[in-house]
Design an enzyme around this catalytic site. Structure first.
Site, PDB file in Angstrom:
ATOM      1  N   GLU A 157       0.809  -1.217   0.000  1.00 20.44           N
ATOM      2  CA  GLU A 157       0.000   0.000   0.000  1.00 20.44           C
ATOM      3  C   GLU A 157       0.843   1.269   0.000  1.00 20.44           C
ATOM      4  O   GLU A 157       0.330   2.364  -0.241  1.00 20.44           O
ATOM      5  CB  GLU A 157      -0.942   0.003   1.213  1.00 20.44           C
ATOM      6  N   GLU A 165       5.572 -21.905   8.224  1.00 20.58           N
ATOM      7  CA  GLU A 165       6.099 -21.119   9.345  1.00 20.58           C
ATOM      8  C   GLU A 165       7.053 -21.924  10.232  1.00 20.58           C
ATOM      9  O   GLU A 165       7.744 -21.364  11.074  1.00 20.58           O
ATOM     10  CB  GLU A 165       4.957 -20.596  10.211  1.00 20.58           C
TER      11      GLU A 165
END
Length: 298
Positions: free
Chosen positions: A86, A116
Protein backbone atom coordinates in the site's frame (compact mmCIF):
# COMPACT_ATOMS: atom_id res chain seq x y z
CA UNK A 1 7.76 -35.30 17.21
CA UNK A 2 8.72 -32.74 19.86
CA UNK A 3 5.85 -31.08 21.67
CA UNK A 4 5.54 -27.37 20.92
CA UNK A 5 4.86 -25.48 24.15
CA UNK A 6 2.29 -22.73 23.63
CA UNK A 7 -0.01 -23.10 26.63
CA UNK A 8 1.81 -20.30 28.49
CA UNK A 9 1.10 -17.77 25.73
CA UNK A 10 -1.59 -15.20 26.50
CA UNK A 11 -2.75 -15.40 22.89
CA UNK A 12 -3.61 -19.07 23.52
CA UNK A 13 -5.57 -18.52 26.74
CA UNK A 14 -9.35 -18.75 26.92
CA UNK A 15 -11.27 -15.50 27.25
CA UNK A 16 -13.59 -15.65 30.31
CA UNK A 17 -15.97 -13.18 28.65
CA UNK A 18 -16.75 -15.58 25.80
CA UNK A 19 -16.88 -18.96 27.52
CA UNK A 20 -20.54 -19.32 26.45
CA UNK A 21 -19.93 -17.87 23.00
CA UNK A 22 -22.08 -20.38 21.13
CA UNK A 23 -25.06 -19.60 23.38
CA UNK A 24 -25.01 -15.85 22.78
CA UNK A 25 -27.36 -14.35 20.24
CA UNK A 26 -25.79 -12.40 17.38
CA UNK A 27 -26.25 -8.97 18.99
CA UNK A 28 -24.79 -10.12 22.29
CA UNK A 29 -21.78 -11.63 20.57
CA UNK A 30 -21.12 -8.54 18.46
CA UNK A 31 -21.23 -6.33 21.56
CA UNK A 32 -18.72 -8.55 23.37
CA UNK A 33 -16.45 -8.59 20.33
CA UNK A 34 -16.64 -4.81 20.01
CA UNK A 35 -15.81 -4.38 23.70
CA UNK A 36 -12.75 -6.59 23.30
CA UNK A 37 -11.60 -4.72 20.18
CA UNK A 38 -11.72 -1.41 22.07
CA UNK A 39 -8.91 -2.57 24.32
CA UNK A 40 -6.43 -2.98 21.46
CA UNK A 41 -5.48 0.68 21.05
CA UNK A 42 -4.94 1.01 24.80
CA UNK A 43 -2.56 -1.96 24.71
CA UNK A 44 -0.58 -0.30 21.92
CA UNK A 45 -0.20 2.88 23.98
CA UNK A 46 2.06 0.98 26.36
CA UNK A 47 4.50 0.28 23.50
CA UNK A 48 4.69 3.77 21.98
CA UNK A 49 8.29 4.36 23.11
CA UNK A 50 9.44 1.14 21.46
CA UNK A 51 7.50 2.00 18.32
CA UNK A 52 9.22 5.40 18.30
CA UNK A 53 12.66 3.77 18.43
CA UNK A 54 11.73 1.58 15.48
CA UNK A 55 10.48 4.55 13.45
CA UNK A 56 13.67 6.52 14.14
CA UNK A 57 15.68 3.55 12.91
CA UNK A 58 13.54 3.15 9.80
CA UNK A 59 13.84 6.84 8.91
CA UNK A 60 17.60 6.67 9.29
CA UNK A 61 17.76 3.58 7.08
CA UNK A 62 15.55 5.07 4.35
CA UNK A 63 17.60 8.28 4.35
CA UNK A 64 20.71 6.18 3.74
CA UNK A 65 19.37 4.15 0.80
CA UNK A 66 18.29 1.32 3.09
CA UNK A 67 15.02 -0.59 2.95
CA UNK A 68 12.31 -1.71 5.34
CA UNK A 69 11.48 -5.42 5.30
CA UNK A 70 8.48 -7.02 6.96
CA UNK A 71 8.63 -10.78 7.50
CA UNK A 72 5.98 -13.05 8.98
CA UNK A 73 3.83 -16.14 8.55
CA UNK A 74 0.08 -16.55 8.04
CA UNK A 75 -1.94 -13.53 9.14
CA UNK A 76 1.21 -11.79 10.40
CA UNK A 77 2.90 -12.21 7.03
CA UNK A 78 -0.18 -11.07 5.11
CA UNK A 79 -0.45 -7.91 7.20
CA UNK A 80 3.20 -7.11 6.51
CA UNK A 81 2.77 -7.64 2.77
CA UNK A 82 -0.42 -5.55 2.84
CA UNK A 83 1.35 -2.62 4.49
CA UNK A 84 4.24 -2.87 2.05
CA UNK A 85 2.12 -2.96 -1.11
CA UNK A 86 0.00 0.00 0.00
CA UNK A 87 3.00 2.32 0.31
CA UNK A 88 3.78 2.83 -3.41
CA UNK A 89 0.36 4.29 -4.36
CA UNK A 90 0.11 6.27 -1.12
CA UNK A 91 3.65 7.58 -0.77
CA UNK A 92 5.26 7.07 -4.19
CA UNK A 93 7.75 4.49 -2.93
CA UNK A 94 9.32 2.00 -5.32
CA UNK A 95 11.18 -0.86 -3.62
CA UNK A 96 11.91 0.78 -0.26
CA UNK A 97 9.36 -1.31 1.65
CA UNK A 98 9.20 -5.07 1.08
CA UNK A 99 6.92 -7.74 2.52
CA UNK A 100 8.13 -11.33 2.94
CA UNK A 101 5.63 -14.06 3.81
CA UNK A 102 6.57 -17.62 4.74
CA UNK A 103 5.72 -19.91 1.85
CA UNK A 104 6.22 -17.22 -0.80
CA UNK A 105 3.82 -14.81 -2.48
CA UNK A 106 1.20 -17.50 -3.15
CA UNK A 107 0.78 -17.93 0.63
CA UNK A 108 -0.92 -14.52 0.68
CA UNK A 109 -4.04 -15.90 -0.97
CA UNK A 110 -3.82 -19.57 0.04
CA UNK A 111 -2.77 -20.64 3.52
CA UNK A 112 0.49 -22.57 3.82
CA UNK A 113 0.52 -23.02 7.57
CA UNK A 114 3.43 -25.48 7.62
CA UNK A 115 5.71 -22.89 6.02
CA UNK A 116 6.10 -21.12 9.34
CA UNK A 117 7.88 -24.09 10.95
CA UNK A 118 11.19 -23.73 9.11
CA UNK A 119 13.78 -21.60 10.89
CA UNK A 120 16.22 -22.34 8.07
CA UNK A 121 13.81 -21.07 5.41
CA UNK A 122 13.41 -17.81 7.31
CA UNK A 123 17.15 -17.25 7.04
CA UNK A 124 17.13 -18.22 3.36
CA UNK A 125 14.29 -15.78 2.62
CA UNK A 126 16.27 -12.92 4.19
CA UNK A 127 19.35 -13.78 2.14
CA UNK A 128 17.31 -14.16 -1.05
CA UNK A 129 15.73 -10.74 -0.51
CA UNK A 130 19.19 -9.16 -0.47
CA UNK A 131 18.98 -7.70 3.03
CA UNK A 132 22.07 -5.65 3.95
CA UNK A 133 23.41 -3.89 7.02
CA UNK A 134 21.70 -0.71 5.82
CA UNK A 135 18.22 -2.20 6.15
CA UNK A 136 15.59 -2.68 8.85
CA UNK A 137 13.86 -6.06 9.28
CA UNK A 138 10.60 -6.20 11.23
CA UNK A 139 9.67 -9.72 12.29
CA UNK A 140 5.91 -10.04 12.86
CA UNK A 141 4.62 -12.93 14.97
CA UNK A 142 1.52 -12.81 17.17
CA UNK A 143 2.75 -15.72 19.29
CA UNK A 144 6.31 -14.39 19.31
CA UNK A 145 7.73 -17.89 18.72
CA UNK A 146 7.28 -18.59 14.99
CA UNK A 147 10.38 -20.48 13.75
CA UNK A 148 10.42 -18.87 10.28
CA UNK A 149 10.36 -15.38 11.81
CA UNK A 150 13.01 -16.31 14.37
CA UNK A 151 15.29 -17.61 11.61
CA UNK A 152 14.74 -14.45 9.59
CA UNK A 153 15.61 -12.17 12.52
CA UNK A 154 18.69 -14.22 13.42
CA UNK A 155 19.99 -13.98 9.85
CA UNK A 156 19.23 -10.25 9.73
CA UNK A 157 21.20 -9.76 12.96
CA UNK A 158 24.08 -11.74 11.47
CA UNK A 159 24.04 -9.48 8.41
CA UNK A 160 24.04 -6.38 10.62
CA UNK A 161 20.58 -5.00 9.82
CA UNK A 162 18.48 -3.27 12.47
CA UNK A 163 15.98 -5.84 13.72
CA UNK A 164 12.57 -5.13 15.21
CA UNK A 165 9.92 -7.57 16.39
CA UNK A 166 6.16 -7.10 16.59
CA UNK A 167 4.62 -9.71 18.90
CA UNK A 168 1.46 -9.99 20.99
CA UNK A 169 2.99 -11.75 23.99
CA UNK A 170 5.42 -10.29 26.52
CA UNK A 171 8.91 -11.78 26.92
CA UNK A 172 8.58 -13.35 23.48
CA UNK A 173 11.26 -15.41 21.78
CA UNK A 174 11.44 -12.91 18.91
CA UNK A 175 11.73 -10.11 21.46
CA UNK A 176 14.90 -11.69 22.82
CA UNK A 177 16.41 -11.76 19.31
CA UNK A 178 15.34 -8.39 17.91
CA UNK A 179 17.25 -5.22 18.79
CA UNK A 180 13.95 -3.41 19.34
CA UNK A 181 11.01 -5.34 20.79
CA UNK A 182 7.43 -4.16 20.30
CA UNK A 183 5.25 -6.51 22.35
CA UNK A 184 1.57 -5.56 22.38
CA UNK A 185 -0.22 -7.90 24.77
CA UNK A 186 -3.89 -7.76 23.81
CA UNK A 187 -5.05 -10.65 25.99
CA UNK A 188 -7.04 -13.77 25.08
CA UNK A 189 -8.97 -13.74 21.84
CA UNK A 190 -12.76 -13.88 21.54
CA UNK A 191 -12.24 -17.28 19.91
CA UNK A 192 -9.38 -19.01 21.69
CA UNK A 193 -6.13 -18.82 19.74
CA UNK A 194 -7.60 -17.02 16.73
CA UNK A 195 -4.90 -14.37 16.44
CA UNK A 196 -6.39 -12.95 13.26
CA UNK A 197 -8.67 -11.06 15.65
CA UNK A 198 -7.30 -8.72 18.36
CA UNK A 199 -3.69 -9.66 17.73
CA UNK A 200 -4.14 -9.06 13.99
CA UNK A 201 -5.82 -5.72 14.67
CA UNK A 202 -2.96 -4.69 16.94
CA UNK A 203 -0.40 -5.68 14.30
CA UNK A 204 -2.23 -3.72 11.60
CA UNK A 205 -2.38 -0.61 13.79
CA UNK A 206 1.33 -0.79 14.68
CA UNK A 207 2.32 -1.40 11.06
CA UNK A 208 0.27 1.66 10.11
CA UNK A 209 2.31 3.64 12.63
CA UNK A 210 5.68 2.30 11.50
CA UNK A 211 5.18 3.00 7.81
CA UNK A 212 3.17 6.21 8.08
CA UNK A 213 5.41 7.90 10.65
CA UNK A 214 8.47 6.86 8.65
CA UNK A 215 7.04 8.24 5.42
CA UNK A 216 6.23 11.54 7.13
CA UNK A 217 9.77 11.53 8.52
CA UNK A 218 11.35 11.39 5.06
CA UNK A 219 9.21 14.13 3.51
CA UNK A 220 6.43 12.15 1.86
CA UNK A 221 3.74 14.48 3.18
CA UNK A 222 3.08 18.20 3.32
CA UNK A 223 1.18 18.99 6.50
CA UNK A 224 -1.36 16.14 6.46
CA UNK A 225 -1.53 15.80 2.68
CA UNK A 226 -0.05 12.76 0.86
CA UNK A 227 1.74 14.77 -1.78
CA UNK A 228 3.86 11.88 -3.11
CA UNK A 229 0.95 9.70 -4.16
CA UNK A 230 1.04 8.15 -7.63
CA UNK A 231 -1.80 9.23 -9.89
CA UNK A 232 -2.34 5.80 -11.41
CA UNK A 233 -6.12 5.88 -11.87
CA UNK A 234 -8.92 8.40 -12.38
CA UNK A 235 -9.68 8.69 -8.67
CA UNK A 236 -6.04 9.37 -7.78
CA UNK A 237 -5.67 11.89 -10.62
CA UNK A 238 -8.63 13.80 -9.21
CA UNK A 239 -7.33 13.42 -5.64
CA UNK A 240 -3.99 14.86 -6.75
CA UNK A 241 -5.68 17.98 -8.08
CA UNK A 242 -7.64 18.36 -4.86
CA UNK A 243 -4.45 18.02 -2.82
CA UNK A 244 -2.78 20.72 -4.92
CA UNK A 245 -5.78 22.99 -4.32
CA UNK A 246 -5.71 22.32 -0.56
CA UNK A 247 -1.97 22.95 -0.29
CA UNK A 248 -1.84 26.11 -2.39
CA UNK A 249 -5.40 27.48 -2.08
CA UNK A 250 -5.50 27.77 -5.86
CA UNK A 251 -8.38 27.21 -8.27
CA UNK A 252 -9.25 23.86 -9.81
CA UNK A 253 -8.26 25.10 -13.25
CA UNK A 254 -4.80 26.21 -12.11
CA UNK A 255 -4.26 22.98 -10.17
CA UNK A 256 -5.17 20.95 -13.26
CA UNK A 257 -2.94 23.03 -15.54
CA UNK A 258 0.17 22.89 -13.35
CA UNK A 259 -0.43 19.23 -12.52
CA UNK A 260 -0.12 18.42 -16.21
CA UNK A 261 2.91 20.72 -16.61
CA UNK A 262 4.63 18.91 -13.74
CA UNK A 263 4.27 15.55 -15.44
CA UNK A 264 1.40 14.67 -13.11
CA UNK A 265 3.64 15.03 -10.08
CA UNK A 266 1.58 16.39 -7.21
CA UNK A 267 4.55 17.47 -5.10
CA UNK A 268 6.26 19.29 -7.96
CA UNK A 269 3.03 21.05 -8.90
CA UNK A 270 2.59 22.39 -5.37
CA UNK A 271 6.11 23.83 -5.29
CA UNK A 272 5.69 25.28 -8.80
CA UNK A 273 2.57 27.14 -7.73
CA UNK A 274 3.81 28.24 -4.31
CA UNK A 275 7.12 29.54 -5.67
CA UNK A 276 5.73 30.59 -9.06
CA UNK A 277 8.51 28.68 -10.79
CA UNK A 278 8.95 26.12 -13.56
CA UNK A 279 9.30 22.37 -13.22
CA UNK A 280 13.11 22.33 -13.27
CA UNK A 281 13.36 25.00 -10.58
CA UNK A 282 10.87 23.12 -8.42
CA UNK A 283 12.86 19.90 -8.83
CA UNK A 284 16.04 21.68 -7.72
CA UNK A 285 14.29 23.12 -4.68
CA UNK A 286 12.90 19.74 -3.67
CA UNK A 287 16.24 18.01 -4.16
CA UNK A 288 17.93 20.60 -1.98
CA UNK A 289 15.31 20.14 0.73
CA UNK A 290 15.48 16.31 0.53
CA UNK A 291 11.89 16.13 -0.62
CA UNK A 292 10.30 18.29 2.09
CA UNK A 293 7.90 20.84 0.60
CA UNK A 294 7.87 22.85 3.83
CA UNK A 295 11.64 23.36 3.51
CA UNK A 296 11.59 23.89 -0.25
CA UNK A 297 9.19 26.83 -0.12
CA UNK A 298 11.00 28.79 2.61
Amino acid sequence: MNQVKISHLVTEKRNPKTMNLDNLNTLEFLKVMNEEDRTVAESIENEIEHIEKAVVGIIEALNNNGRLFYVGSGTSGRLGVLDAVECPPTFGTTNEIVGIIAGGDSAFVKAKEGAEDSREQGAIDIESAGVTENDVVVGIAASGRTPHTIGALEKANEIGALTVCLACNKNSEVGKIAKIAIEVEVGPEVITGSTRLKAGTAQKLVLNMLSTASMVGIGKTYKNLMVDLKATNLKLIERSKRIIMEATECSYDLAEKVFEESGRNCKLAIVMIMLDCNKEEAENKLNASKGFISKAIV
